[in-house]
Design a protein around this motif. Structure first.
Motif, PDB file in Angstrom:
ATOM      1  N   THR A 235      -7.092 -58.541   1.640  1.00  0.00           N
ATOM      2  CA  THR A 235      -7.020 -57.857   2.926  1.00  0.00           C
ATOM      3  C   THR A 235      -8.338 -57.479   3.537  1.00  0.00           C
ATOM      4  O   THR A 235      -8.039 -56.205   3.662  1.00  0.00           O
ATOM      5  CB  THR A 235      -5.790 -56.990   3.034  1.00  0.00           C
ATOM      6  OG1 THR A 235      -5.907 -56.028   1.984  1.00  0.00           O
ATOM      7  CG2 THR A 235      -4.388 -57.749   2.719  1.00  0.00           C
ATOM      8  N   HIS A 237      -9.632 -57.448   6.367  1.00  0.00           N
ATOM      9  CA  HIS A 237      -9.835 -56.794   7.506  1.00  0.00           C
ATOM     10  C   HIS A 237      -8.393 -56.212   7.826  1.00  0.00           C
ATOM     11  O   HIS A 237      -8.079 -55.816   8.991  1.00  0.00           O
ATOM     12  CB  HIS A 237     -10.027 -57.705   8.397  1.00  0.00           C
ATOM     13  CG  HIS A 237     -11.641 -58.103   8.463  1.00  0.00           C
ATOM     14  ND1 HIS A 237     -12.393 -57.679   9.021  1.00  0.00           N
ATOM     15  CD2 HIS A 237     -11.992 -59.359   7.860  1.00  0.00           C
ATOM     16  CE1 HIS A 237     -13.529 -58.235   8.959  1.00  0.00           C
ATOM     17  NE2 HIS A 237     -13.253 -59.199   8.166  1.00  0.00           N
ATOM     18  N   PHE A 239      -5.383 -57.428   7.274  1.00  0.00           N
ATOM     19  CA  PHE A 239      -4.572 -58.437   7.604  1.00  0.00           C
ATOM     20  C   PHE A 239      -3.885 -59.144   6.369  1.00  0.00           C
ATOM     21  O   PHE A 239      -4.618 -59.499   5.256  1.00  0.00           O
ATOM     22  CB  PHE A 239      -4.850 -59.526   8.508  1.00  0.00           C
ATOM     23  CG  PHE A 239      -5.088 -58.924   9.689  1.00  0.00           C
ATOM     24  CD1 PHE A 239      -3.973 -58.590  10.587  1.00  0.00           C
ATOM     25  CD2 PHE A 239      -6.259 -58.719  10.199  1.00  0.00           C
ATOM     26  CE1 PHE A 239      -4.162 -58.107  12.099  1.00  0.00           C
ATOM     27  CE2 PHE A 239      -6.548 -58.366  11.764  1.00  0.00           C
ATOM     28  CZ  PHE A 239      -5.429 -57.931  12.600  1.00  0.00           C
ATOM     29  N   GLY A 297      -4.642 -53.615   9.771  1.00  0.00           N
ATOM     30  CA  GLY A 297      -4.974 -54.653  10.438  1.00  0.00           C
ATOM     31  C   GLY A 297      -4.242 -54.754  12.069  1.00  0.00           C
ATOM     32  O   GLY A 297      -4.639 -54.884  12.883  1.00  0.00           O
ATOM     33  N   VAL A 312      -3.475 -64.832  12.451  1.00  0.00           N
ATOM     34  CA  VAL A 312      -4.567 -64.017  12.238  1.00  0.00           C
ATOM     35  C   VAL A 312      -5.535 -64.733  11.118  1.00  0.00           C
ATOM     36  O   VAL A 312      -4.879 -65.495  10.350  1.00  0.00           O
ATOM     37  CB  VAL A 312      -4.388 -62.626  11.827  1.00  0.00           C
ATOM     38  CG1 VAL A 312      -3.565 -61.668  12.791  1.00  0.00           C
ATOM     39  CG2 VAL A 312      -3.825 -62.476  10.358  1.00  0.00           C
ATOM     40  N   THR A 314      -7.450 -63.896   8.142  1.00  0.00           N
ATOM     41  CA  THR A 314      -7.679 -62.600   7.348  1.00  0.00           C
ATOM     42  C   THR A 314      -9.167 -62.512   7.086  1.00  0.00           C
ATOM     43  O   THR A 314      -9.581 -61.468   6.633  1.00  0.00           O
ATOM     44  CB  THR A 314      -6.804 -62.884   5.983  1.00  0.00           C
ATOM     45  OG1 THR A 314      -7.496 -63.997   5.061  1.00  0.00           O
ATOM     46  CG2 THR A 314      -5.164 -63.020   6.588  1.00  0.00           C
ATOM     47  N   GLY A 317     -10.628 -61.462  10.590  1.00  0.00           N
ATOM     48  CA  GLY A 317      -9.873 -60.400  11.559  1.00  0.00           C
ATOM     49  C   GLY A 317      -9.537 -61.011  12.916  1.00  0.00           C
ATOM     50  O   GLY A 317      -9.090 -60.199  13.598  1.00  0.00           O
TER      51      GLY A 317
END
Length: 413
Positions: A235, A237, A239, A297, A312, A314, A317
């Motif tokens: 993860t 960012h 997400f 995020g 999204v 990942t 971002g």
């Protein structure tokens, strides 16, 4: 050879129905709940609408959005949890009985429930995909174990233990360099030698805490540790991805999480549950700080866009699209846990308008309804998870005599 999908026997061959009926009557049919005065099923309008729209009288949950009119082990297990939250034991029993008879061939001691049941290409009805889904199996285990405790029914508890033993044997693998890890299913998720596909949304932390108590000698503490590492390392960012992969170099060496070579770095309809589970994880849980830090995020995205993004990336971002209302419902516990009152109110208003107060004739999407039940049920304090993994239900307060029985049963076990 196969019955229509609205018949009580589901897709079982006719010659086996009597045998299955006897099995279920002897092993699964449970007495009606002995409810104390004022201890009737809790009023939960969204659950009633869900049951009326998506659940047959025999306990089969149907997703009408697909041509097969399929049922999944995920749908059955989620509905069992909702029935427990609603103190709806009659539907709980039917959901479990249908699942055992049709997804597990009548014997959960011999096989895990198949993932998908529905209309086959030849027009008959039955198991479409026999590969089990580990997240559904954990929700089956959890719903059964908590129902056994709350309704003082040892047979539910025994069924939970029987099923959990199979999950530990068939759906947990000791991955090189990572340790015991929950696989999505017993087969099909080793992409090639030394690459395993994993799903971050398959393991809610409150459930794994309950498994640690239910099976203290099992692999669950180690499974929780590998899950935490997955979230920490996939993860960048803030997400979550729908799917990730664990890769170990040929010839050995240190393994690492990588982008799934087939699914890519997309976070969407699977990943939304990761934020939902994180939001419902008690603050006292050792993993709560990690969850809130690593999954920031979506909160950041909602500072610049009014609706949750549907997809999204990942790795970068980047966000795109506007997600359906179910995503907003799933994010309610998450936003509350982060103390983001403005974003919370905006998503709450959307859920209220499009889901809770929608006219009866409004088309209902199955997954939106499921996420809505999880998210709004939690926000309405119909259920909360305790640090031990146990669920605390609103209806327990109306059932003092049952609570004393539960305490006595807990002492005995």
């Amino acid at each position: 050879m196969f019955s229509r999908p609205d018949t009580p026997a589901g897709g079982a061959p006719r010659r086996r129905r009597r045998a299955l009926a006897a099995l279920l009557a002897g092993m699964l049919a449970l007495p009606a709940a002995q409810a104390a005065p004022g201890c009737a099923a809790a009023s939960w309008p969204l659950w009633e609408r869900f049951a009326q729209r998506f659940m047959q009288a025999d306990g089969r949950v149907i997703d009408y959005s697909v041509s097969q009119q399929h049922s999944t082990s995920e749908g059955q297990s989620y509905a069992m949890f909702f029935a427990l939250v609603a103190h709806d034991r009659a539907r709980f029993d039917k959901l479990w009985s249908w699942s055992v008879a049709n997804l597990a061939g009548g014997d959960i001691g011999a096989r895990l429930p198949a993932w998908q049941w529905g209309k086959k290409t030849d027009g008959s009805w039955g198991v479409v995909d026999p590969n089990p889904a580990s997240d559904a199996n954990l929700w089956f285990v959890y719903a059964l174990a908590e129902a056994g405790r709350l309704w003082s029914e040892p047979r539910y508890t025994q069924a939970a233990r029987t099923l959990l033993a199979q999950v530990a044997e068939k759906e947990v693998a000791d991955l090189p360099g990572l340790g015991p890890t929950l696989l999505p299913a017993p087969s099909g998720f080793v992409l090639k030698e030394r690459i395993w596909r994993l799903n971050p949304s398959y393991l809610p932390v409150p459930l794994v805490r309950a498994l640690e108590r239910l099976d203290p000698q099992g692999p669950w503490k180690a499974v929780a540790a590998s899950h935490a590492r997955m979230l920490a390392e996939t993860t960048p960012h803030g997400f979550a991805a729908d799917w990730v992969a664990w890769e170990v170099p040929e010839g050995g060496g240190k393994g690492a999480f990588v982008t799934d070579p087939e699914k890519g770095d997309i976070g969407s309809y699977d990943a939304i549950r990761t934020y939902l589970w994180a939001g419902m994880t008690p603050r006292a849980d050792p993993l709560a700080p990690l969850l809130r830090q690593q999954l920031s995020g979506m909160a950041t995205a909602l500072q610049s866009v009014p609706l949750p993004p549907e997809r999204v990336r990942t790795a970068s971002g980047e966000v795109e699209g506007a997600a359906p209302v179910g995503f907003s419902a799933a994010l309610l516990p998450y936003l509350q846990s982060l103390g983001l009152s403005s974003a919370l109110e905006a998503q709450r208003q959307r859920v209220r308008t499009l889901l809770l107060e929608a006219p009866p004739e409004t088309p209902a999407r199955y997954y939106d309804q499921v996420l809505g039940l999880f998210g709004t049920g939690y926000m309405e304090q119909r259920y909360q998870f305790l640090p031990t993994g146990r669920v605390q239900l609103r209806w327990e307060k109306a059932c003092p005599s049952q609570k004393s029985q539960n305490a006595a049963a807990t002492d005995r076990h």
